[in-house]
Scaffold this motif. Structure first.
Motif, PDB file in Angstrom:
ATOM      1  N   VAL A  33       0.762  -1.332  -0.088  1.00 21.36           N
ATOM      2  CA  VAL A  33      -0.123  -0.051  -0.041  1.00 21.36           C
ATOM      3  C   VAL A  33       0.938   1.203  -0.150  1.00 21.36           C
ATOM      4  CG1 VAL A  33      -1.855  -1.238   1.025  1.00 21.36           C
ATOM      5  CG2 VAL A  33      -0.334  -0.023   2.548  1.00 21.36           C
ATOM      6  N   LEU A  34       0.351   2.444  -0.347  1.00 22.99           N
ATOM      7  CA  LEU A  34       1.120   3.597  -0.538  1.00 22.99           C
ATOM      8  C   LEU A  34       1.767   4.235   0.608  1.00 22.99           C
ATOM      9  CD1 LEU A  34       1.694   6.093  -2.391  1.00 22.99           C
ATOM     10  CD2 LEU A  34      -0.337   7.132  -1.450  1.00 22.99           C
ATOM     11  N   ALA A  35       1.168   3.762   2.036  1.00 19.78           N
ATOM     12  CA  ALA A  35       1.688   4.239   3.145  1.00 19.78           C
ATOM     13  C   ALA A  35       3.220   3.634   3.260  1.00 19.78           C
ATOM     14  CB  ALA A  35       0.778   4.313   4.238  1.00 19.78           C
ATOM     15  N   GLU A  36       3.184   2.234   3.250  1.00 13.86           N
ATOM     16  CA  GLU A  36       4.147   1.712   3.498  1.00 13.86           C
ATOM     17  C   GLU A  36       5.264   1.980   2.199  1.00 13.86           C
ATOM     18  OE1 GLU A  36       4.024  -2.868   3.157  1.00 13.86           O
ATOM     19  OE2 GLU A  36       2.307  -2.511   2.098  1.00 13.86           O
ATOM     20  N   ARG A  37       4.954   1.979   1.056  1.00 12.68           N
ATOM     21  CA  ARG A  37       5.968   2.415   0.176  1.00 12.68           C
ATOM     22  C   ARG A  37       6.683   3.818   0.242  1.00 12.68           C
ATOM     23  NH1 ARG A  37       1.801   0.409  -3.155  1.00 12.68           N
ATOM     24  NH2 ARG A  37       1.426   2.482  -4.134  1.00 12.68           N
ATOM     25  N   ARG A  38       5.893   4.735   0.823  1.00 16.60           N
ATOM     26  CA  ARG A  38       6.369   5.987   1.110  1.00 16.60           C
ATOM     27  C   ARG A  38       7.359   5.832   2.227  1.00 16.60           C
ATOM     28  NH1 ARG A  38       4.896  11.479   0.707  1.00 16.60           N
ATOM     29  NH2 ARG A  38       3.189  11.018  -0.607  1.00 16.60           N
TER      30      ARG A  38
END
Length: 525
Positions: free
Chosen positions: A168-173
């Motif tokens: 998900v985006l939060a972990e990739r960020r």
């Protein structure tokens, strides 16, 4: 609202540290990802039974220049940097046959380990990674579409996410932030190595990096936040220590323990240093640690309560037994025997740290202090005074025992906050005055504490009677010298260098005491 998960259809795995690589590769392959890899990583994955495509086969371009160029090609960087949400990017990737890469797992050539091994310049330079940082930075920049991993500790969470359909985006960020910190730290190490090779101790641009070891409960005070970072240096101390028991160290514990261990490292004989609020309150050298503890505690038993104890020998049972009789926050030692550990295990609130070695007091290094808008940097105070460095300036010269005590006291003064005045006798401090605005006040406070310590021991004569005195900086007036004489000191060691040196020398001669100049100051603000 359900978070959008991006599946991993193609992953590039190229790591120096192969911890967890096989588990990650198996998990990705099990969920349909194509694995791209190079060199040793590809071999390790194949040996585990996984199907791996060499990056050179994927790009159609061979590795060249002894492996210096293998991923620096559009087929790799285009696959990482291409935005899947922009039709123009998607069309260009298709036109040039560039396949998207959804996950990049890279950690870098072991530059720091190579330098630490004592390798020559050529080996160090060959261990400067070029393609790795480029891929990491590219993947981190495109975190909307690509997952970047730089640490084996991240693998378990990603494996779990892939099992749920993707990241998900939060972990990739979050991984992108870690990636840039990783490359910044790497470049910082290389920059400082080049500066050192050029003989630049304080280069025009100084980069610092650290890896967070632990979030602390709070800072110096409960309303302040704090963390402990490791800088990757090989110096023995808190960062190298194993904690055998007790609750987590606090900010003040770490600061005080460092002060104590650096101080005890100054001495060659078995020595004990007791520290309170980053200042030694008792220091002694003797033939055994047990004897040194007894003498160090005698200097200021009140301040020693709740203090930090450092020793420069493996901690033995007899010394551990004595230390355990008073409340102590931390004991730090290079090692400890099994019986000593067993004795201290009964003190549940005591932290026992074993560092596996002693720091070199004469080693090079930098020390830092923050100021508004920047920071100060200076070389460590690695100065050490020997008898050959001393200049006798009075009519009476010190006796051999006085000379030994003078050198001992001056080494202690190096680790006491300025203005510092130290009284010592027979290899032990008998009075310590620290951190006063006036050197006279430091001398008087140390003498008064010596009187208190004598009363605590049931003695009627202050411990400073017949002692020697050390001052970390010169006496600007004779009144400071007269204060230590009044306390009972019979010999003095100080840097000298005041415009009133002769006035101070005359006062020493009038009192019949010996005085030596070191020519070296040890301010410690």
């Amino acid at each position: 609202m359900t978070e959008t998960r991006l599946p991993v259809r193609r992953a590039l795995l190229s790591v120096s540290d192969k911890t967890g690589l096989i588990e990650l590769g198996c998990a990705l392959a099990a969920h349909g990802a194509e694995l791209l890899s190079t060199g040793g990583s590809a071999k390790a994955l194949r040996d585990a039974g996984l199907t791996v495509k060499d990056v050179s086969d994927h790009t159609g371009f061979p590795e060249i220049l002894d492996g210096r160029v293998k991923t620096l090609v559009p087929q790799v960087h285009g696959g990482i940097l291409g935005r899947r949400d922009l039709p123009a990017h998607v069309d260009q990737m298709a036109e040039h046959g560039i396949a998207p890469i959804d996950l990049v797992c890279v950690n870098l050539y072991p530059f720091a380990a190579t330098v630490a091994s004592g390798a020559g310049d050529e080996d160090c330079i060959e261990n400067i990674d070029i393609g790795g940082p480029a891929m990491i930075r590219a993947a981190a920049k495109n975190f909307d579409h690509v997952t970047i991993l730089t640490n084996p500790k991240q693998y378990a969470a990603v494996i779990a996410s892939v099992g749920q359909g993707g990241t998900v985006l939060a972990e990739r960020r979050a991984y992108a932030a870690s990636a840039y910190a990783h490359t910044a730290a790497y470049d910082s190490m290389i920059s400082r190595w080049f500066a050192k090779q050029a003989g630049e101790i304080l280069p025009p641009v100084l980069t610092l990096s650290g890896t967070r070891d632990d979030l602390l409960r709070y800072g110096e005070n409960p309303h302040q936040k704090a963390a402990f970072y490791r800088d990757g240096s090989q110096r023995y101390g808190v960062a190298s220590a194993r904690q055998l028991q007790g609750k987590a160290l606090s900010y003040n514990n770490i600061n005080d323990t460092d002060a104590a261990f650096e101080a005890v490292a100054e001495f060659d004989e078995p020595t004990v240093v007791v520290v309170k609020h980053a200042n030694p309150c008792g220091v002694a050298s003797a033939t055994t640690l047990e004897q040194a503890w007894i003498a160090a505690l005698r200097c200021d038993p009140v301040s020693a309560f709740g203090g930090i104890v450092a020793v420069n020998r493996p901690l033995d049972a007899a010394t551990a037994q004595r230390i355990s009789k008073i409340f102590t926050e931390v004991i730090v030692a290079p090692d400890a025997d099994a019986e000593a550990v067993e004795i201290l295990e009964r003190k549940k609130n005591l932290r026992l740290l074993l560092t596996n070695g002693m720091p070199d007091p004469e080693a090079e290094g930098l020390a830092f202090r923050s100021v508004a808008g920047g920071f100060l940097a200076q070389t460590r105070d690695a100065g050490r005074v020997t008898e050959a460095d001393l200049r006798v300036v009075t009519k009476r010269a010190p006796t051999p025992q006085e000379m030994k005590d003078l050198l001992f006291a001056f080494r202690v003064a190096k680790h006491v906050k300025s203005n510092a005045v130290i009284y010592a006798r027979n290899g032990a401090t008998v009075g310590i005055g620290a951190g006063q605005m006036s050197r006279v006040d430091s001398a008087r406070i140390a003498a008064r504490k010596s009187e208190d310590a004598a009363k605590e021991a049931g003695e009627h004569t202050p411990l400073t009677q017949g002692s020697v005195a050390a001052s970390d900086a010169f006496f600007p007036f004779a009144d400071g010298l007269e204060s230590v004489v009044a306390a009972g000191a019979v010999a003095v060691i100080q840097p000298g260098g005041s415009i009133r040196d002769q006035e101070v020398i005359d006062a020493a001669d009038a009192a019949g005491i010996a005085m030596v100049f070191t020519g070296m100051r040890h301010f410690r603000h």
